[in-house]
Design a protein around this motif. Structure first.
Motif, short mmCIF file in Angstrom:
data_model
loop_
_atom_site.label_atom_id
_atom_site.label_comp_id
_atom_site.label_asym_id
_atom_site.label_seq_id
_atom_site.Cartn_x
_atom_site.Cartn_y
_atom_site.Cartn_z
N GLY A 106 9.46 -9.73 -1.35
CA GLY A 106 10.47 -8.87 -1.97
C GLY A 106 10.13 -7.39 -1.83
O GLY A 106 10.97 -6.58 -1.41
N ILE A 107 8.88 -7.03 -2.13
CA ILE A 107 8.47 -5.62 -2.11
C ILE A 107 8.58 -5.03 -0.71
O ILE A 107 9.04 -3.89 -0.53
CB ILE A 107 7.01 -5.48 -2.63
CG1 ILE A 107 6.92 -5.85 -4.12
CG2 ILE A 107 6.48 -4.07 -2.38
CD1 ILE A 107 7.57 -4.87 -5.05
N GLN B 102 10.58 -5.53 1.64
CA GLN B 102 11.94 -5.28 2.12
C GLN B 102 12.50 -3.93 1.64
O GLN B 102 13.44 -3.41 2.24
CB GLN B 102 12.88 -6.40 1.64
CG GLN B 102 12.45 -7.80 2.02
CD GLN B 102 12.48 -8.07 3.49
OE1 GLN B 102 13.21 -7.42 4.23
NE2 GLN B 102 11.70 -9.04 3.95
N ILE B 103 11.94 -3.39 0.56
CA ILE B 103 12.57 -2.20 -0.03
C ILE B 103 11.86 -0.90 0.33
O ILE B 103 12.31 0.17 -0.07
CB ILE B 103 12.65 -2.33 -1.57
CG1 ILE B 103 11.25 -2.46 -2.19
CG2 ILE B 103 13.55 -3.48 -1.96
CD1 ILE B 103 11.23 -2.32 -3.69
N ALA C 234 17.90 -1.24 -4.61
CA ALA C 234 16.59 -1.79 -4.25
C ALA C 234 16.14 -2.90 -5.20
O ALA C 234 15.41 -3.81 -4.79
CB ALA C 234 15.55 -0.67 -4.21
N THR D 37 15.01 -6.60 -3.96
CA THR D 37 13.68 -7.17 -4.25
C THR D 37 13.82 -8.57 -4.83
O THR D 37 13.16 -9.52 -4.38
CB THR D 37 12.94 -6.28 -5.27
OG1 THR D 37 12.89 -4.94 -4.78
CG2 THR D 37 11.52 -6.78 -5.49
N SER D 38 14.67 -8.72 -5.83
CA SER D 38 14.90 -10.02 -6.46
C SER D 38 15.37 -11.05 -5.44
O SER D 38 14.88 -12.19 -5.41
CB SER D 38 15.95 -9.91 -7.57
OG SER D 38 15.56 -9.00 -8.55
N ILE E 87 12.77 -2.62 -12.57
CA ILE E 87 12.13 -3.35 -11.49
C ILE E 87 11.30 -4.54 -11.97
O ILE E 87 11.29 -5.59 -11.33
CB ILE E 87 11.25 -2.39 -10.63
CG1 ILE E 87 10.64 -3.13 -9.42
CG2 ILE E 87 10.15 -1.76 -11.47
CD1 ILE E 87 11.65 -3.68 -8.45
N ILE F 7 11.86 -8.28 -10.72
CA ILE F 7 10.88 -9.18 -10.11
C ILE F 7 10.89 -10.54 -10.80
O ILE F 7 10.89 -11.59 -10.16
CB ILE F 7 9.47 -8.55 -10.16
CG1 ILE F 7 9.40 -7.35 -9.19
CG2 ILE F 7 8.40 -9.58 -9.82
CD1 ILE F 7 8.14 -6.50 -9.35
N SER G 108 1.94 -2.18 -4.79
CA SER G 108 3.11 -2.60 -5.58
C SER G 108 3.18 -1.85 -6.90
O SER G 108 4.27 -1.51 -7.37
CB SER G 108 3.06 -4.12 -5.84
OG SER G 108 3.06 -4.83 -4.63
#
Length: 605
Positions: A290-291, A293-294, A335, A339-340, A370, A374, A467
């Motif tokens: 997830g992280i 990708q943003i 974003a 992430t989700s 955020i 997550i 992160s």
């Protein structure tokens, strides 16, 4: 396309004297030009170098396969080269390269270069074969060795009507391990008198694709893959799912288990039971999916936000500034659902993606941030996984509605309702994190984050610290991101300065000193990994200490940034940039001195 038609005696270079990567590339391009394969050697060399910027084509095992498509290429062609001394080529295994194959394909050649790549990798999997090619006495011997087993290889995946097992092999790059696993499975199966068909999901696409009939006949399916493969076709079959390396290193055990059906029946859920990556490690992987990708999204948002104050001082029209602020705010809000969604996708595929995405869009409308995003990603993924398993018991006629109707609608409804019920109890951690902390607390946080960035460059601890820095961007705690970036820049910069000012490293290591400088300035820490492994505590501990100091100083001086990358090239967008540079220089000098001192103490001991 057959490599026999591409490689001729006049396009082979034996006993190359190239000293480095650029010289090797130049020599092979020159040979392409002399053979009439290309019309403009300068244009083609530029195309090759542009491809190398993406990632090194040094595939490991002493081999590099540079390649490019260009309008100057006349027809698909190949040049081979041997350099017995070996060249530092930034190979995946960090070892010198002695055997080179340069592929040239016309601009409109489609995936021809991938087909050639796949064939070469299949032919060069055996170490003995590679060594024989490197020691060839002449061009005729080189060609004979390369092609002697080619016809045998072409038929190695042909099976009889009675199939005992089927398998799928795949790795992220689709080059080496995909075909190594295929070869290992086929050869071991032949020894054990087992009939097997292996599908490869490689660089040149899917080869030897398993048919419905193949799958139905097989007693068990082996999926040896480190990337996603088509799994729905294996419904209600015994399936063993393992990393691709397991098929290479533990082939016999894997085949025995498959033959005895020591496996679970596949019902649309993950069966990665054989992997060592369980528990917290698996959670970490989902989080990183997830992280990662943003990062480019946050770069755009952060840079726009950082530019607005400068533009205000330049009397830019307020309407344009409002638009910029709106785009930056919208981008950072987008974003969170992204992430989700990708955490959910990592857990349960497209069904997890949809449930997590829609639910997290609802989340940001009830003031979720955020951390809740997550959590929504994980809950959505596992909820989709559970629902998929539950609906697998429905009649077959209804099961086709599961992925596109039942799971998305029911999963999203359940999770959105849960968010609505819990929204009043969300902790206001944004205010909590942004309260004024004592200087000593700030320094300790910075020191810990800095230390984490250098303990295992590119590993789980490093990524967790990174992160945390990203979470800081979402919460307005921008100083954590600057501390993380500065600390991550330290190891390669310290190694560069040590190479420049002392005799700690040997001449071979020093050839990459400017690469260390450039990567360090760009906040790319991984280039330091080979030196930390080779020199161990003499380099690793000084880098950890210096990174810890860098993180502490950065937070003490309140350096801050609203974007997650960029290194020195974004210095003018960092708050208190003068102090950022000062912290970098101080930490760099301390780290370099520590390496020199530790090496001297080691010599005296």
């Amino acid at each position: 396309m057959n490599i026999k038609d591409l490689l001729k005696e006049d396009s082979i270079i034996l006993n190359s004297n190239a000293k480095d990567k650029n010289e090797a590339i130049h020599e092979m391009v020159e040979k392409h030009f002399q053979c009439g394969h290309i019309k403009d050697k300068f244009v083609f060399e530029k195309a090759i170098l542009e491809r190398e910027k993406i990632s090194s084509t040094g595939v490991g095992n002493l081999i590099a396969i540079p390649h490019a498509q260009s309008e100057t290429v006349c027809y698909p062609s190949l040049v081979a080269m041997v350099n017995k001394n070996g060249i530092d080529y930034d190979a995946l295994d960090q070892k010198p390269v002695s055997l080179f194959f340069m592929i040239a394909v016309p601009k409109d050649g489609g995936s021809q270069h991938l087909q050639i790549l796949a064939q070469l990798c299949q032919m060069l999997m055996e170490e003995d074969m590679v060594k024989q090619l490197i020691n060839s006495q002449d061009e005729q011997e080189f060609i004979h060795l390369l092609f002697q087993n080619m016809d045998t290889m072409k038929d190695q995946n042909v099976v009889q009507n009675n199939i005992d097992l089927v398998a799928v092999t795949a790795c992220p790059t689709g080059i080496a391990h995909t075909y190594m696993a295929e070869k290992a499975l086929i050869e071991k199966a032949k020894e054990m008198n087992i009939s097997i068909k292996v599908e490869t999901n490689g660089a040149s696409g899917i080869q030897h694709k398993l048919t419905k009939e193949d799958i139905e006949k097989a007693k068990c399916v082996i999926v040896a893959a480190d990337k996603k493969v088509e799994m729905e076709r294996f419904q209600n079959k015994y399936v063993i799912q393992v990393p691709v390396t397991k098929a290479i290193d533990h082939t016999e055990e894997l085949l025995k288990n498959a033959l005895q059906q020591k496996a679970e029946i596949y019902h649309g859920k993950e069966l990665y039971k054989e992997s060592n990556e369980k528990g917290t490690r698996k959670i970490y992987q989902h989080l990183m999916n997830g992280i990662s990708q943003i990062i480019p999204i946050l770069m755009i948002s952060g840079i726009l936000m950082s530019l607005i104050p400068y533009l205000q001082n330049m009397d830019v029209d307020q309407e344009y500034l409002t638009i910029m602020y709106y785009i930056a705010s919208l981008t950072i809000n987008i974003a969170i659902p992204i992430t989700s969604a990708f955490i959910g996708d990592s857990i349960a595929g497209k069904q997890g993606f949809v449930v997590s995405l829609i639910s997290s869009i609802f989340l940001i409308n009830v003031q979720g941030n955020i951390i809740e995003g997550i959590l929504v990603g994980f809950i959505g993924g596992y909820l989709a996984l559970g629902l998929s398993h539950l609906f697998s018991y429905l009649p077959k006629d209804l099961q086709s509605l599961t992925p596109n109707l039942f799971v998305p609608i029911i999963g999203t409804t359940i999770l959105s309702f849960l968010i609505y019920m819990l929204a009043p109890y969300f902790i206001d951690y944004v205010s909590l994190l942004n309260q004024n902390l004592d200087s000593i607390v700030v320094v300790i946080i910075g020191a810990i984050l800095g230390m984490m960035m250098s303990i295992d460059l590119g590993g789980p601890i490093n990524k967790i610290a990174y992160s945390i820095g990203i979470i800081g961007i979402f919460t307005g705690r921008y100083d954590m991101m600057s501390a993380v970036m500065l600390a991550g820049m330290m190891p390669p910069l310290i190694i560069w300065l040590t190479m420049l000012t002392s005799k700690v490293f040997d001449q071979e290591d020093k050839q990459k000193k400017w690469s260390c400088l450039l990567n360090g300035l760009c906040f790319v820490s991984e280039v330091a990994i080979p030196y930390m492994k080779k020199y161990k505590s003499a380099v690793k501990y000084p880098c950890i200490i210096a990174s810890s100091i860098a993180g502490a100083l950065s937070m003490y001086f309140q350096c801050g940034q609203a974007f997650p990358h960029g290194g020195i090239w974004t210095i003018f967008l960092i708050n208190n940039s003068i102090y950022f540079i000062s912290s970098l220089i101080i930490s760099l000098i301390i780290g370099t001195l520590l390496i020199v001192i530790m090496n001297k103490l080691k010599l005296k001991a």
